[in-house]
Structure formats: C-alpha cells, structure tokens
Design an enzyme around this catalytic site. Structure first.
Site, PDB file in Angstrom:
ATOM      1  N   ASP A 179       0.745  -1.363   0.341  1.00 34.75           N
ATOM      2  CA  ASP A 179       0.343  -0.322   0.010  1.00 34.75           C
ATOM      3  C   ASP A 179       1.021   1.102   0.444  1.00 34.75           C
ATOM      4  O   ASP A 179       0.650   2.577   0.403  1.00 34.75           O
ATOM      5  CB  ASP A 179      -1.192   0.385   1.085  1.00 34.75           C
ATOM      6  CG  ASP A 179      -0.355   0.263   2.331  1.00 34.75           C
ATOM      7  OD1 ASP A 179       0.903  -0.123   2.496  1.00 34.75           O
ATOM      8  OD2 ASP A 179      -0.857  -0.180   3.537  1.00 34.75           O
TER       9      ASP A 179
ATOM     10  N   CYS B  80       4.780  -0.114   3.100  1.00 34.98           N
ATOM     11  CA  CYS B  80       5.059  -1.922   3.256  1.00 34.98           C
ATOM     12  C   CYS B  80       6.518  -1.948   3.973  1.00 34.98           C
ATOM     13  O   CYS B  80       6.635  -2.523   5.027  1.00 34.98           O
ATOM     14  CB  CYS B  80       5.539  -2.553   1.561  1.00 34.98           C
ATOM     15  SG  CYS B  80       6.356  -1.444   0.556  1.00 34.98           S
TER      16      CYS B  80
ATOM     17  N   HIS C 127       9.096  -4.236  -2.847  1.00 34.04           N
ATOM     18  CA  HIS C 127       8.600  -4.159  -1.927  1.00 34.04           C
ATOM     19  C   HIS C 127       8.818  -4.842  -1.056  1.00 34.04           C
ATOM     20  O   HIS C 127       9.910  -5.392  -1.208  1.00 34.04           O
ATOM     21  CB  HIS C 127       7.330  -5.078  -2.555  1.00 34.04           C
ATOM     22  CG  HIS C 127       6.262  -5.719  -1.896  1.00 34.04           C
ATOM     23  ND1 HIS C 127       5.491  -4.459  -1.151  1.00 34.04           N
ATOM     24  CD2 HIS C 127       5.996  -6.882  -0.925  1.00 34.04           C
ATOM     25  CE1 HIS C 127       4.067  -5.153  -0.167  1.00 34.04           C
ATOM     26  NE2 HIS C 127       5.071  -6.436   0.746  1.00 34.04           N
TER      27      HIS C 127
END
Length: 365
Positions: A218, A221, A343
């Site tokens: 989102d 992270c 990520h």
C-alpha cells in the site's frame, strides 16, 4: 513497496536494478485547450478569477513537444493511441506541469492547485475513454465471431460481406491475435521473474529457519514491515507505521548534512517551493504514502538505536546500524513481487517440531 529512486545511495537499487534503455518519448499535444472563459453581465470578480485560472490550467496541460495539428493526434476511440502510449503521455504531461508549478512560486499556489486538478481530470477522462474503447472493441470482436462472415443479424437476411469488409475483418482478427500473444508473453515473463525471485529467496531463507511474513503493498510496506518487527521484539503497539514515518522524517531533518546530499528534485513527487527540495522530501516521508528506501532505513536504524538487516534474492544481506546492540530487525526486499515492482516484507523465524512434523513461527533473531 520501496521508493523508486529512494535517493542516489539506494543500496538495493544499485545492486539489483538493471539499466533499461528508454526510447525517446513520442511527441504529443496533450489534452486539448479549453476556450478562454469570457465575462458576462452579473459575473462576480471571484467567478472571473476562477474562469481565468481554468483557462490557464487548460493551457498548461499541453505537452511541451513540437506542435501538431489536432487532426494528427491519435483518436483513443479509434484505437490510434494504445494504453501504453497514453500512460507515457500522461507522465510527460505531469512532468511538464511540475516544471510550470515550480515557476509559479508561492504566489501561484491557487493557480497550481487548479492546474493539477485540471490535469488529473483530463487524465481521468483519457482513462475512461480508453476503457470504453477497449470494451467496445472486445464487444465488436465477440459479435463478429458470433455472426461470422455473411451471417444474418437478428431479424434480417444474410448479407454477403464486401471485399473491403472481409479485409477489415481479417486485419482486425490478426491484430487481436497479435495483441493477445504479446500480452500473454509479457504476463508469462513477469510471472517468471516473480517466481524465480521467490524461489531464490526461499532457498536463501529456508536453511536459516526464516520465512516471509506478507505485508500489504500500500506504499507503506517498508514502515509496516518494521512495525511488525518491532511488535515481535518489543511487544504489540511498540510503534505504528505512521509514527515510524514521522520519526524517519524528523531524524533526517535534524541530521540534514547526512541525508540532503543524496536527495535530488526527481526524488520528490510533489511541487517544490522556493527550491526547498530536502524539506519537500521530508514532508512526503512523514505525511504521504511515498515509498521508502535506503535513506529511510538508515534514518530509522539511527533513530531507533537498532540494527536493521535487509535480505534480497540477488544480493548479500545488508546490515544497517551494526554499531547498535541487540538483535536486528529483519525484513526482505523483493524487486518483482507486484505489478509496480519493489516491495518490502517482514521475516519470521520458523521452528519445526519434529515429533508432530508441524511448524510454528517466532520473531526471535
């Protein structure tokens, strides 16, 4: 997810990201200019000011490439502009607007806001038009397949397609097949990279008794992964991801000489006022969903007084703040985890119970 850019000293970016050749952006005229608003009897001064701002906003939306006639711009509804080309144009227009806003300075804040709003609205219209065009194209393709050449439409007589119609149908079918093949190849390639990275990460972490704890992609992270690590070490509620954002920004401000040399204007996504690039960057860190990276990890390691170890599939683990005592906060960096790329996830220790063949997780180092 990790910040794209993330400062010039981004360790994961330096070790993992391969240089990609970028083709020169295609020239585009951008959204059409709106007609200047004219004043009518009874119009208030405030309304005239708003109309003037809207007209200026429309003018700023024109891309900075060489001028083209309106007729030369591909029509979305006719499929003249692909979704990829449209998104590239949006990016160029956003960059052009950012430069225009910077030239306006503090006195042009309201006008800058109007410019941004107008650009967002124009881009949204483009996306909606593209979605309608894609839906219409798919519908026409399905109808063509259902009827077939020369088939009779509902309630009508069978018509023999003309030579020109047959050629158009053949071209459309060939184009649809080509687009589908390209999309499938791209999807397979992306999935292959993701699977390869996951397998490499598992082979690295498995023998060490570590496993990945998934974190939502989102934009927070990195901070959520560290929040999870702090909960494992210090107990639930030790620090929220919002508190970690504020802590990172405040530490960077109080140690500006250690961080500002590694931050460029391209690392800031919003407008920069009076050339204050570093302050604009810190504001994004503490109050937006801007992606975090190496600089933020350094700031949090120093502010928390804890070492942070970052694992990656294609690089040796990086330990930040090794001068601090205690177990490290352990997170992992994935370059191909999601569609947007970078990520961060948290890590947990897996404890196998040989008697039952089960496994449990622990947050201990």
């Amino acid at each position: 997810m990790g910040r794209k850019g993330g400062g010039k000293a981004g360790f994961m970016k330096a070790q993992m990201r391969q240089k990609e050749e970028v083709s020169p952006p295609e020239q585009d005229t951008g959204p059409e200019e709106a007609h200047p608003a004219t004043s009518t009897p009874g119009t208030t001064q405030k309304e005239e000011s708003t109309s003037t701002t809207s007209a200026k906003a429309s003018a700023f939306l024109v891309d900075d490439g060489p001028e083209e006639s309106v007729g030369e711009r591909p029509s979305v509804s006719c499929g003249g502009e692909t979704r990829g080309k449209m998104l590239q144009r949006h990016k160029r227009e956003a960059k052009s607007l950012k430069e225009q806003v910077k030239r306006l300075g503090k006195k042009g804040r309201e006008e800058a806001a109007a410019l941004q709003q107008a650009l967002d609205a124009a881009h949204q219209q483009d996306l909606e038009a593209m979605a309608r065009a894609e839906e219409e194209s798919m519908s026409q393709g399905m109808e063509s397949l259902a009827l077939g050449p020369g088939a009779a439409p509902p309630g009508g007589e069978a018509l023999k397609p003309t030579k020109a119609q047959r050629k158009r149908q053949q071209r459309a079918a060939a184009e649809a097949e080509r687009e589908a093949r390209i999309a499938a190849e791209l999807a397979d390639a992306d999935d292959s990279l993701r699977v390869q990275e996951e397998e490499a990460m598992s082979s690295t972490l498995g023998p060490l008794g570590l496993a990945i704890h998934e974190i939502a992609p989102d934009g927070h992270c990195l901070y959520r992964a560290l929040e999870h690590q702090l909960d494992l070490q210090d107990g639930s509620g030790a620090a929220s991801f919002q508190e970690l954002r504020r802590l990172a920004a405040e530490h960077m401000r109080t140690h500006a000489n250690d961080f500002s040399p590694y931050i460029a204007e391209d690392d800031v996504t919003g407008p920069v006022e009076d050339g204050e690039v570093f302050e604009a960057y810190c504001k994004e860190v503490e109050s937006t969903a801007a992606w975090g990276g190496h600089l933020e990890l350094q700031a949090l390691s120093q502010a928390l007084g804890k070492p942070i170890k970052v694992w990656a599939a294609a690089a040796a683990p990086q330990l930040l703040g090794d001068e601090h005592p205690g177990p490290a906060l352990q997170i992992c960096y994935l370059h191909h985890a999601y569609g947007l790329g970078e990520h961060y996830n948290s890590l947990v220790r897996v404890v196998k119970e040989e008697s039952e063949g089960a496994a449990s997780v622990s947050g201990d180092e």
